[in-house]
Design a protein around this motif. Structure first.
Motif, mmCIF file in Angstrom:
data_model
loop_
_atom_site.group_PDB
_atom_site.id
_atom_site.type_symbol
_atom_site.label_atom_id
_atom_site.label_comp_id
_atom_site.label_asym_id
_atom_site.label_seq_id
_atom_site.Cartn_x
_atom_site.Cartn_y
_atom_site.Cartn_z
ATOM 1 N N GLU A 46 66.014 31.093 15.353
ATOM 2 C CA GLU A 46 64.639 31.232 15.819
ATOM 3 C C GLU A 46 64.156 29.954 16.508
ATOM 4 O O GLU A 46 63.471 30.004 17.528
ATOM 5 N N ALA A 47 64.512 28.795 15.956
ATOM 6 C CA ALA A 47 64.108 27.522 16.567
ATOM 7 C C ALA A 47 64.727 27.376 17.958
ATOM 8 O O ALA A 47 64.049 26.942 18.906
ATOM 9 N N TYR A 48 66.002 27.742 18.094
ATOM 10 C CA TYR A 48 66.646 27.666 19.412
ATOM 11 C C TYR A 48 66.063 28.693 20.378
ATOM 12 O O TYR A 48 65.946 28.420 21.579
ATOM 13 N N ALA A 49 65.676 29.860 19.875
ATOM 14 C CA ALA A 49 65.036 30.855 20.741
ATOM 15 C C ALA A 49 63.718 30.307 21.286
ATOM 16 O O ALA A 49 63.394 30.486 22.463
ATOM 17 N N ARG A 50 62.983 29.608 20.450
ATOM 18 C CA ARG A 50 61.731 29.000 20.909
ATOM 19 C C ARG A 50 62.000 27.864 21.892
ATOM 20 O O ARG A 50 61.260 27.681 22.858
ATOM 21 N N ALA A 51 63.057 27.121 21.636
ATOM 22 C CA ALA A 51 63.420 26.050 22.576
ATOM 23 C C ALA A 51 63.775 26.644 23.933
ATOM 24 O O ALA A 51 63.393 26.100 24.979
ATOM 25 N N TRP A 52 64.496 27.756 23.912
ATOM 26 C CA TRP A 52 64.877 28.401 25.169
ATOM 27 C C TRP A 52 63.638 28.870 25.932
ATOM 28 O O TRP A 52 63.561 28.728 27.150
ATOM 29 N N GLN A 53 62.644 29.402 25.211
ATOM 30 C CA GLN A 53 61.419 29.869 25.861
ATOM 31 C C GLN A 53 60.691 28.720 26.563
ATOM 32 O O GLN A 53 60.006 28.936 27.554
ATOM 33 N N HIS A 54 60.824 27.518 26.021
ATOM 34 C CA HIS A 54 60.125 26.349 26.575
ATOM 35 C C HIS A 54 61.118 25.338 27.144
ATOM 36 O O HIS A 54 60.809 24.142 27.220
ATOM 37 N N TRP A 55 62.302 25.790 27.518
ATOM 38 C CA TRP A 55 63.370 24.882 27.898
ATOM 39 C C TRP A 55 63.003 23.944 29.043
ATOM 40 O O TRP A 55 63.347 22.754 28.989
ATOM 41 N N ALA B 181 60.844 22.358 14.910
ATOM 42 C CA ALA B 181 60.500 23.788 14.973
ATOM 43 C C ALA B 181 61.115 24.523 13.786
ATOM 44 O O ALA B 181 60.464 25.365 13.158
ATOM 45 N N LEU C 219 59.146 26.568 10.774
ATOM 46 C CA LEU C 219 59.481 27.950 10.431
ATOM 47 C C LEU C 219 59.781 28.080 8.935
ATOM 48 O O LEU C 219 59.350 29.026 8.280
#
Length: 171
Positions: A39-48, A64, A68
């Motif tokens: 989930e943290a990496y998914a959020r990082a990808w959204q704001h990459w 992040a 969580l």
């Protein structure tokens, strides 16, 4: 220069193991740590585009993941507090009663329109006029569906159809 998918992939490959280990230390469960990291990496990808410009993008992902995990703990605390106030949940019945099984089986044998009328009338306590508004069927059609459904259910359940209609018309 705009960060690319390849940049994120390389970042993920280089840092994911460390982030999972950190979150495992934080929460004590490897599966939870993996879920939190994902989930943290998914959020990082959204704001990459923004995160990739930070001095320490891995630190952002760790933070992040920490947030969580903390949110999960807060949710657990709220559930525990609610359970303490309300007591433990009612135990689930081991299995449905034979009567319930028979009624469900009988309902499944009705045509869909009759089953809908029965469900709306008896389960949702809707009047015939409410069912008319909900389904768009004329009042006479709704009444006929209910009557036919009661007769069919009585036969399927081994009741006397006239008795069932008499009882239903009184309710």
């Amino acid at each position: 220069m705009q960060p690319s998918t390849a940049d994120f992939d390389a970042f993920y490959q280089a840092s994911a193991r460390r982030v999972v280990l950190y979150l495992y230390a934080v929460c004590g469960d490897l599966a939870d740590a993996q879920d939190l990291a994902q989930e943290a990496y998914a959020r990082a990808w959204q704001h990459w585009p923004k995160v990739s410009g930070y001095d320490n993008p891995e630190g952002w992902v760790r933070a992040a993941g920490w947030r969580l995990a903390a949110n999960r703990w807060r949710g657990l605390r709220r559930r525990w507090a609610a359970q303490a106030r309300m007591g433990p949940p009612e135990p689930a019945a081991a299995s449905p009663s034979p009567d319930r099984v028979a009624v469900v089986a009988a309902l499944q044998q009705l045509p869909a329109a009759q089953r809908q009328a029965v469900a709306l009338h008896y389960l949702f306590d809707m009047s015939v006029s409410d069912i008319v508004l909900h389904t768009g069927a004329p009042a006479g059609t709704v009444k006929a569906r209910l009557s036919r459904a009661r007769t069919a259910l009585a036969e399927l359940l081994g009741e006397h159809p006239q008795e069932v209609n008499d009882v239903a018309s009184r309710s």
